[in-house]
Design an enzyme around this catalytic site. Structure first.
Site, mmCIF file in Angstrom:
data_model
loop_
_atom_site.group_PDB
_atom_site.id
_atom_site.type_symbol
_atom_site.label_atom_id
_atom_site.label_comp_id
_atom_site.label_asym_id
_atom_site.label_seq_id
_atom_site.Cartn_x
_atom_site.Cartn_y
_atom_site.Cartn_z
ATOM 1 N N ASP A 1 0.840 -1.198 0.000
ATOM 2 C CA ASP A 1 0.000 0.000 0.000
ATOM 3 C C ASP A 1 0.879 1.254 0.000
ATOM 4 O OD1 ASP A 1 -1.972 1.903 0.244
ATOM 5 O OD2 ASP A 1 -2.499 1.398 2.321
ATOM 6 N N LYS B 1 1.585 7.956 0.489
ATOM 7 C CA LYS B 1 2.022 7.987 1.882
ATOM 8 C C LYS B 1 3.413 8.601 1.998
ATOM 9 C CE LYS B 1 -0.379 3.756 3.408
ATOM 10 N NZ LYS B 1 -1.252 4.355 4.427
ATOM 11 N N ARG C 1 -11.123 -0.599 2.200
ATOM 12 C CA ARG C 1 -12.578 -0.690 2.234
ATOM 13 C C ARG C 1 -13.155 -0.883 0.834
ATOM 14 N NH1 ARG C 1 -12.578 5.043 5.194
ATOM 15 N NH2 ARG C 1 -10.688 4.049 5.979
#
Ligand code: BES
Ligand code: MN
Ligand code: ZN
Length: 498
Positions: free
Chosen positions: A272, A279, A353
């Site tokens: 991720d 990030k 999600r």
């Protein structure tokens, strides 16, 4: 490592170390019961250590005695177990695991573990099997120089009578199955993203399913597109690595027609980066563990295949990378999920999600009646519960209570968070049905959970946020640094309650 249970007098066991545990007891002191017996053979040495204050029974206090009189063992290791009242399976697991790692570091190869008087139960043997196997796991797979060959060859469980033997051996066998599955999960989580792409994860799941005798279906990117899994595809489109939807099925021989079908859905983002909402570099390497939820569910169904509960279990694992490639989705993009709901993607880093949304829709299509999902979903759960408790969210009181009871029985710390309707408002969409992040009012873990719940609908559902607990930043005395395999024991217990 070989683990056995043997019925024989502990004093005569020739081994590198005999391990047992002592309690902090205001009245009797730590030298009581079976330990007083050992003390008598050792000429009162333990009592002297206790009165000098060296031996107290404080949790995880180690007292190592070489060439103990009265024992054939080369060493006697006493591990502090804390207060007798608070002693349970979780304590036993910790002290037994810590004893193994303590002895391994000191080049012991064999040890005996003596349970205390009244402690020779099936549950204790299971806890010991779990403790030894999970404690023995190391994360040195990619080190060319191993820990100079230090290996525990065998552990023997002692202190069971002939009459207690069968129950003890059964517990030990169950413990081995569960801990081997937990280490299977930890092995997957430990793999860096260059060694574990979605395709490689699918291959490993396939090999596991074949060995365990599970049904298996892998959806490739073409099939995923045919099924209109737009939420999963939106995350995958930023990467050159294609996504996979992994489905493993356990079908019992003896299922009742109206029995529940349990869906175990796990997030598997093999890396991720955050996508376009990228990030920061600091600590980003840890995001290889963003597939821990998926690995946990694969491990759980692997254990269930061997334990053979009487309910059907379907494990659904959406696997993808989250990358900021030229084709990556961008903030503001609107996606249509498999269920038909439209999603405004306000932050591409809230990707877990999205992939869970389609996995849950697919699981429901496959006929699950109850869903548990596990995911390293939010940094906010680390703020709320640190690395101590798994965050629990549920839509059905009875089902959630059942899981919390299983967590207690399995000795895993879990804490429920609220799911009031007010939080649902946070993800109401401006330009689509829902948006994938809350509108800046805090409660980040709850909004994440509500997003997933939208797709579970009326099907009883539980979400486990394991972002804080799936990875140990520091080694514990009973567990190596890195992946923990948290949640697996609870899920296996939960399924077995049906
Ligand atoms: N995988 C992360 C969550 C995470 C954070 C796991 C830290 C382990 C440690 C997840 O995909 C994520 O990025 N979540 C965002 C959500 C936010 C954009 C609403 C987060 O927590 O910052
Ligand atoms: Mn993310
Ligand atoms: Zn993530």
């Amino acid at each position: 490592m070989q683990i056995t249970l043997e019925v024989k007098p502990y004093a005569g066991v020739e081994t590198d170390a005999l391990v047992t545990y002592v309690f902090e007891d205001a009245e009797s002191g730590p030298v009581a019961g079976r330990v007083a017996e050992i003390d008598a053979g050792a000429g009162g040495l333990l009592k002297r250590l206790a009165s000098s204050g060296e031996l107290t029974g404080k949790t995880l206090e180690f007292t190592l005695i070489h060439a103990p009189a009265g024992l054939k063992a080369a060493r006697l290791l006493l591990v502090g177990a804390g207060k007798r009242e608070g002693f349970n399976g979780a304590t036993l697991r910790k002290i037994a695991g810590a004893a193994l790692r303590y002895l391994k570091a000191r080049s012991a190869r064999k040890f005996g573990f003596l349970v205390r008087e009244d402690g020779a139960t099936a549950e204790a043997a299971q806890a010991l099997g779990e403790a030894f196997i999970t404690a023995n796991f190391e994360t040195d797979k990619y080190k060319t120089e191993k820990k100079n060959g230090k290996e525990i060859e065998s552990a023997v469980v002692l202190g069971y009578s002939q009459g207690e033997k069968a129950a003890g051996e059964k517990g030990l066998a169950v413990g081995k199955i569960i801990a081997d599955a937990q280490n299977f999960t930890r092995d997957l989580v430990n793999e860096p993203s260059n060694k574990l792409t979605p395709r490689i994860l699918a291959e490993k799941a396939e090999a596991m399913a074949r060995e365990a005798g599970l049904g298996l279906e892998i959806l490739n990117e073409k099939k995923i597109a045919e099924l209109k899994m737009g939420a999963l595809l939106s995350v995958a489109q930023g990467s050159v690595e294609p996504p996979r939807m992994i489905v493993a099925t356990y079908t019992p021989a003896n299922a009742k027609p109206d029995a529940p079908v349990i869906g175990l859905v796990g997030k598997a983002v093999t890396f991720d980066t955050g996508g376009i909402s990228i990030k920061p570099a600091d600590g980003m390497e840890k995001m290889k563990y963003d597939m821990a939820g998926g690995a946990t569910m694969l491990g759980a169904i692997r254990a269930l295949a061997a334990l053979k509960p009487s309910v059907k279990v379907i494990c659904v694992v959406p696997a993808t990378e989250n990358m900021p490639g030229g084709k990556a989705q961008k903030p503001g993009d609107i996606q249509t999920a498999m269920s038909g709901k439209t999603i405004e993607v306000l932050n591409t880093d809230a990707e877990g999600r999205l992939i869970l949304a389609d996995a849950i829709t697919y699981a429901k299509q496959l006929g699950v009646t109850h869903i548990v999902d596990a995911a390293t979903l939010t940094g906010a759960i680390v703020v709320a519960l640190a690395n101590v408790n798994v965050g629990v969210f549920g839509s059905n009181r009875e089902f959630t209570d059942r899981l919390l009871a299983s967590a207690k029985a399995a000795g895993e710390k879990m804490w429920e968070l609220p799911m009031d309707d007010e939080y649902r408002e946070f993800i109401k969409g401006s330009f689509a049905d829902i948006q994938n992040i809350g509108s800046g009012k805090g409660g980040g873990s709850i909004t994440g959970a509500w997003f997933i719940r939208e797709f579970a609908g009326d099907t009883p559902w539980i979400h486990l946020d394991i972002a804080g607990t799936a990875w140990n930043d520091d080694a514990k005395p009973w567990l190596a640094k890195g992946p923990t395999g948290v949640g697996l024991r609870t899920l296996v217990h939960l399924v077995q309650t049906y």
